[in-house]
Design a protein around this motif. Structure first.
Motif, mmCIF file in Angstrom:
data_model
loop_
_atom_site.group_PDB
_atom_site.id
_atom_site.type_symbol
_atom_site.label_atom_id
_atom_site.label_comp_id
_atom_site.label_asym_id
_atom_site.label_seq_id
_atom_site.Cartn_x
_atom_site.Cartn_y
_atom_site.Cartn_z
ATOM 1 N N ILE A 133 -31.450 23.412 30.230
ATOM 2 C CA ILE A 133 -32.536 23.680 29.292
ATOM 3 C C ILE A 133 -33.713 24.331 30.026
ATOM 4 O O ILE A 133 -34.061 23.949 31.147
ATOM 5 C CB ILE A 133 -32.988 22.374 28.608
ATOM 6 C CG1 ILE A 133 -31.844 21.823 27.737
ATOM 7 C CG2 ILE A 133 -34.243 22.598 27.758
ATOM 8 C CD1 ILE A 133 -31.409 22.738 26.614
ATOM 9 N N ARG A 136 -38.745 23.099 26.214
ATOM 10 C CA ARG A 136 -38.561 21.888 25.405
ATOM 11 C C ARG A 136 -37.993 22.238 24.024
ATOM 12 O O ARG A 136 -38.428 23.197 23.379
ATOM 13 C CB ARG A 136 -39.880 21.147 25.241
ATOM 14 C CG ARG A 136 -39.792 19.921 24.358
ATOM 15 C CD ARG A 136 -41.104 19.184 24.271
ATOM 16 N NE ARG A 136 -41.423 18.527 25.542
ATOM 17 C CZ ARG A 136 -42.478 17.723 25.699
ATOM 18 N NH1 ARG A 136 -43.313 17.511 24.688
ATOM 19 N NH2 ARG A 136 -42.689 17.151 26.868
ATOM 20 N N VAL A 227 -26.779 22.508 21.143
ATOM 21 C CA VAL A 227 -28.208 22.389 21.425
ATOM 22 C C VAL A 227 -28.974 22.039 20.154
ATOM 23 O O VAL A 227 -29.855 21.154 20.165
ATOM 24 C CB VAL A 227 -28.745 23.683 22.065
ATOM 25 C CG1 VAL A 227 -30.266 23.619 22.227
ATOM 26 C CG2 VAL A 227 -28.076 23.916 23.421
ATOM 27 N N SER A 231 -30.894 18.362 19.511
ATOM 28 C CA SER A 231 -32.348 18.393 19.323
ATOM 29 C C SER A 231 -32.802 17.578 18.117
ATOM 30 O O SER A 231 -33.990 17.263 17.999
ATOM 31 C CB SER A 231 -32.834 19.839 19.174
ATOM 32 O OG SER A 231 -32.585 20.352 17.873
ATOM 33 N N LEU A 236 -35.136 17.595 24.254
ATOM 34 C CA LEU A 236 -34.558 18.202 25.445
ATOM 35 C C LEU A 236 -35.679 18.807 26.279
ATOM 36 O O LEU A 236 -36.460 19.630 25.780
ATOM 37 C CB LEU A 236 -33.542 19.270 25.056
ATOM 38 C CG LEU A 236 -32.360 18.766 24.218
ATOM 39 C CD1 LEU A 236 -31.583 19.943 23.641
ATOM 40 C CD2 LEU A 236 -31.453 17.874 25.056
ATOM 41 N N ASP A 240 -33.215 19.744 31.944
ATOM 42 C CA ASP A 240 -32.159 18.836 31.497
ATOM 43 C C ASP A 240 -30.817 19.559 31.484
ATOM 44 O O ASP A 240 -30.738 20.775 31.296
ATOM 45 C CB ASP A 240 -32.458 18.286 30.102
ATOM 46 C CG ASP A 240 -33.516 17.193 30.114
ATOM 47 O OD1 ASP A 240 -33.916 16.775 31.221
ATOM 48 O OD2 ASP A 240 -33.936 16.759 29.030
ATOM 49 N N ILE A 242 -26.866 19.656 29.928
ATOM 50 C CA ILE A 242 -25.934 19.284 28.859
ATOM 51 C C ILE A 242 -24.535 19.689 29.286
ATOM 52 O O ILE A 242 -24.295 20.855 29.625
ATOM 53 C CB ILE A 242 -26.287 19.985 27.532
ATOM 54 C CG1 ILE A 242 -27.706 19.625 27.082
ATOM 55 C CG2 ILE A 242 -25.275 19.609 26.442
ATOM 56 C CD1 ILE A 242 -28.194 20.474 25.913
#
Length: 286
Positions: A133, A136, A227, A231, A236, A240, A242
């Motif tokens: 990420i 944010r 994503v 969220s 996120l 970060d 994933i």
């Protein structure tokens, strides 16, 4: 653009790989972390390269490769995201993304040694596409908004202990996912402009024998969907990580043996690099 971190654990130097050359990024950022990734990392790095203000590292090839991102605030994983893997696990493909967590201290270098946990008899490998990420993300309105929040992509090995995950889990998976070093990551963070995340070959090998061979176009839930979906439940943060799930070909499917001390696992994703880990037995600390 490819970002990486080179050096001993806890003392890695942020670098950018430009063609055949590797440059120290310390003049731009203290690390490849959330603050750097949220603040135009490509633009700032390109400006520094063009200005000649970055120092080349001539012995880069001799240095340990760390995770290409500093320790994230969260590692969020999607389970059973390839239909064939879901079925080899004894389940039908999910209709909504399955989410579980790994701890940040699972994130280690791509070639670091991995310790099999004490008492483990079912340690397994999983090659996965990782999303990093960049800005944010919370309550995105649609999957179309996801791309603006992605800093890049990495190779990850979602190492798993299946007895801990399934047999003594109490219904949750994380016990089998959170041993220290259970998430080798890298070698590079590759920016989205160089990656077609919907069409990447993923492969894994154990002791040189092929295990997994698939493509991200077989994912049930694609990157924008993942994503956007996450969220709605978690904010996120920049940096970060994933993990997007693994294809069929793991030991849990019953076709291959689980890992033992001395085994070597290699995983690779097209354009994102290759990893190699030796697995060793747990030993009490003296």
């Amino acid at each position: 653009m490819k970002f990486a971190r080179l050096g001993e654990p806890g003392n890695e130097t942020p670098v950018v790989i430009d063609g055949e050359h590797t440059f120290d990024l310390s003049a731009v950022t203290s690390d490849v972390n959330g603050d750097f990734l949220a603040d135009d990392p490509v633009g700032r790095t390109r400006a520094a390269l063009d200005a000649g203000s970055l120092t080349e590292i001539p012995d880069a090839a001799s240095l340990r490769i760390g995770s290409p991102i500093a320790r994230p605030s969260a590692v969020i994983c999607i389970g059973q995201n390839y239909a064939a893997h879901a079925r080899e696990s004894g389940s039908e493909p999910p209709t909504v993304p399955i989410m579980f967590l790994k701890t940040p201290n699972t994130v280690v270098g791509p070639d670091d040694t991995v310790t099999i946990p004490r008492g483990s008899e079912k340690t397994d490998w999983e090659v996965e596409l990782g999303i990093v990420i960049g800005t944010r993300a919370a309550y995105l309105d649609s999957p179309d908004e996801a791309a603006a929040h992605i800093a890049g992509y990495v190779v990850a090995n979602d190492v798993s202990e299946r007895a801990f995950q399934m047999e003594v889990s109490g219904g949750q998976w994380s016990k089998g996912k959170i041993a220290f070093g259970f998430n080798p990551t890298g070698p590079w963070l590759v920016t989205p402009d160089e990656v077609d995340a919907e069409n990447l070959q993923l492969r894994s090998w154990v002791n040189g024998e092929a295990r997994q061979d698939s493509n991200t176009n077989d994912m049930i839930f694609d990157v924008p969907t993942i994503v956007h979906h996450l969220s709605q439940y978690v904010t996120l943060e920049p940096g970060d990580l994933i993990l997007t799930g693994t294809p069929q070909g793991v030991a849990f499917g019953g076709k291959f043996p689980y890992l033992k001390a001395g085994d070597v696992v290699e995983v690779e994703i097209e354009g994102l690099g290759r990893q190699r880990q030796e697995f060793v037995a747990w030993e009490a600390q003296k």
